[in-house]
Design a protein around this motif. Structure first.
Motif, mmCIF file in Angstrom:
data_model
loop_
_atom_site.group_PDB
_atom_site.id
_atom_site.type_symbol
_atom_site.label_atom_id
_atom_site.label_comp_id
_atom_site.label_asym_id
_atom_site.label_seq_id
_atom_site.Cartn_x
_atom_site.Cartn_y
_atom_site.Cartn_z
ATOM 1 N N MET A 66 63.082 -45.207 40.038
ATOM 2 C CA MET A 66 63.363 -44.285 41.137
ATOM 3 C C MET A 66 64.487 -43.328 40.757
ATOM 4 N N VAL A 67 64.328 -42.050 41.129
ATOM 5 C CA VAL A 67 65.372 -41.053 40.952
ATOM 6 C C VAL A 67 66.043 -40.823 42.303
ATOM 7 N N LEU A 68 67.356 -40.946 42.330
ATOM 8 C CA LEU A 68 68.133 -40.689 43.539
ATOM 9 C C LEU A 68 68.624 -39.246 43.494
ATOM 10 N N CYS A 69 68.284 -38.452 44.517
ATOM 11 C CA CYS A 69 68.729 -37.061 44.611
ATOM 12 C C CYS A 69 69.843 -36.977 45.646
ATOM 13 N N ILE A 70 71.051 -36.717 45.187
ATOM 14 C CA ILE A 70 72.208 -36.651 46.080
ATOM 15 C C ILE A 70 72.404 -35.218 46.546
ATOM 16 N N THR A 71 72.345 -34.992 47.864
ATOM 17 C CA THR A 71 72.518 -33.665 48.428
ATOM 18 C C THR A 71 73.153 -33.811 49.810
ATOM 19 N N HIS A 72 72.806 -32.952 50.753
ATOM 20 C CA HIS A 72 73.324 -33.092 52.118
ATOM 21 C C HIS A 72 72.234 -32.685 53.103
ATOM 22 N N SER A 73 72.443 -32.978 54.366
ATOM 23 C CA SER A 73 71.371 -32.869 55.359
ATOM 24 C C SER A 73 70.945 -31.432 55.631
ATOM 25 N N ASN A 74 71.789 -30.438 55.334
ATOM 26 C CA ASN A 74 71.431 -29.040 55.581
ATOM 27 C C ASN A 74 70.909 -28.336 54.336
ATOM 28 N N ASP A 75 70.746 -29.067 53.255
ATOM 29 C CA ASP A 75 70.247 -28.483 52.019
ATOM 30 C C ASP A 75 68.730 -28.314 52.095
ATOM 31 N N PHE A 76 68.225 -27.219 51.556
ATOM 32 C CA PHE A 76 66.780 -26.996 51.554
ATOM 33 C C PHE A 76 66.418 -26.089 50.385
ATOM 34 N N TYR A 77 65.166 -25.842 50.228
ATOM 35 C CA TYR A 77 64.573 -24.975 49.221
ATOM 36 C C TYR A 77 64.662 -25.586 47.825
ATOM 37 N N THR A 78 65.797 -25.450 47.152
ATOM 38 C CA THR A 78 65.902 -25.944 45.777
ATOM 39 C C THR A 78 65.645 -27.439 45.699
ATOM 40 N N VAL A 79 66.320 -28.207 46.551
ATOM 41 C CA VAL A 79 66.158 -29.655 46.510
ATOM 42 C C VAL A 79 64.723 -30.054 46.855
ATOM 43 N N ASP A 80 64.097 -29.325 47.768
ATOM 44 C CA ASP A 80 62.719 -29.635 48.149
ATOM 45 C C ASP A 80 61.752 -29.374 46.995
ATOM 46 N N ILE A 81 61.968 -28.271 46.280
ATOM 47 C CA ILE A 81 61.098 -27.936 45.154
ATOM 48 C C ILE A 81 61.188 -29.004 44.071
ATOM 49 N N VAL A 82 62.411 -29.424 43.736
ATOM 50 C CA VAL A 82 62.599 -30.426 42.686
ATOM 51 C C VAL A 82 61.983 -31.763 43.099
ATOM 52 N N ILE A 83 62.234 -32.180 44.339
ATOM 53 C CA ILE A 83 61.694 -33.460 44.820
ATOM 54 C C ILE A 83 60.166 -33.444 44.803
ATOM 55 N N ASN A 84 59.578 -32.351 45.269
ATOM 56 C CA ASN A 84 58.117 -32.259 45.269
ATOM 57 C C ASN A 84 57.551 -32.294 43.857
ATOM 58 N N ARG A 85 58.243 -31.646 42.923
ATOM 59 C CA ARG A 85 57.766 -31.641 41.534
ATOM 60 C C ARG A 85 57.851 -33.038 40.936
ATOM 61 N N LEU A 86 58.917 -33.776 41.247
ATOM 62 C CA LEU A 86 59.039 -35.149 40.763
ATOM 63 C C LEU A 86 57.914 -36.017 41.311
ATOM 64 N N LYS A 87 57.613 -35.851 42.579
ATOM 65 C CA LYS A 87 56.546 -36.636 43.192
ATOM 66 C C LYS A 87 55.195 -36.296 42.576
ATOM 67 N N GLU A 88 54.972 -35.007 42.301
ATOM 68 C CA GLU A 88 53.721 -34.589 41.660
ATOM 69 C C GLU A 88 53.569 -35.207 40.269
#
Length: 292
Positions: free
Chosen positions: A1-23
């Protein structure tokens, strides 16, 4: 598992990376660092030689030994209950931040991008950044970090040929919306030198002004480069700092850094012990020199 450390108001960049990891078939968990607060439960157990650190939320339950790698993107202050009395806020923050650090420290033996302590040490010290860039063969503008108004005046005339800019070391605010206050890179005119009394209350960075062709934003990822060329020449407000271009929308295009610059950056990143970094470059108008 990869843990992505960010914050609750973060969007766009973190979403793209997470989706790519899942893919790619990689299990990933987004961890909002501000939620390490009254919003979650945690249990740290020590039994003989074994240590088990567990986080429990309505959405997930995880132990530290399940995490195989960490992408450290953003760290935010912990959320504070609205009804918490002011007298308790100091101890609240102290204990929750300590407990969060203990959890992060339990992951020190897995790969981090970037190691959090090293990342903070470098990102909080632009003076060290400039030193390492220069040592690595990159061009660095003449710079002065000071709270001394007379030193600024001397620097303006003797080192900058009356062409100088000023900037803060840190940010006035942090936001993903782009509409919060910030202090852009600002040109200092000769008349401004008589209005430096407040510098004693807010030390600043002063540098020789580089007449740039355009601005570059460079993203370095473990030896690979992703560079965007920003053309804000048509913007009056953005001519010094593209982020201030509110009068027009700057255009972006791909850019290939010269090989010699890439090699110098790789050397600098090795000196920093970092795998990921994002920074700006300014190619000078009259020469091919690119300033860090």
């Amino acid at each position: 598992m990869v843990l992505c450390i960010t914050h609750s108001n973060d969007f766009y960049t973190v979403d793209i990376v997470i989706n790519r990891l899942k893919e790619s078939g990689i299990k990933v968990l987004r961890f909002n660092s501000d939620d390490f607060s009254y919003k979650i439960n945690f249990e740290y157990h020590k039994h003989s030689e074994n240590q088990v650190l567990k986080l429990i939320t309505p959405d997930f339950e995880i132990t530290s030994d399940e995490i195989q790698a960490v992408w450290y993107r953003k760290l935010w202050n912990v959320a504070v209950p609205e009804n918490l009395e002011d007298d308790y806020k100091k101890i609240y923050n102290q204990e929750y931040l300590t407990m969060r650090s203990i959890f992060f420290d339990s992951l020190k033996n897995v790969p981090w991008i970037n190691p959090i302590d090293i990342d903070h040490k470098i990102s909080d010290n632009k003076f060290e950044q400039l030193k390492l860039a220069s040592q690595s063969g990159l061009s660095v503008p003449k710079s002065l970090f000071t709270n001394n108004s007379q030193s600024v005046k001397d620097f303006f005339y003797t080192e900058c040929n009356q062409q100088m800019i000023a900037k803060l070391h840190g940010a006035l605010s942090r936001s993903m919306s782009g509409n919060t206050p910030f202090f852009p890179t600002t040109i200092i005119q000769e008349a401004d030198l008589e209005n430096l009394d407040s510098l004693i209350y807010c030390p600043m960075i002063f540098q020789e002004k580089i007449e740039k062709q355009y601005e570059l934003r460079v993203i370095y990822v473990d030896g690979e480069f992703f560079t965007g060329k920003i053309n804000a020449a048509d913007s009056v407000a953005g001519s010094t700092d593209w982020r201030a271009a509110v009068d027009t929308r700057p255009s972006w295009e791909n850019y290939d850094l010269p090989l010699v610059v890439c090699e110098s950056i790789k050397t600098m990143m090795k000196k920093m012990n970092l795998f990921f970094w994002c920074f700006g470059y300014n190619p000078q108008k009259k020469t091919d020199t690119i300033y860090f």
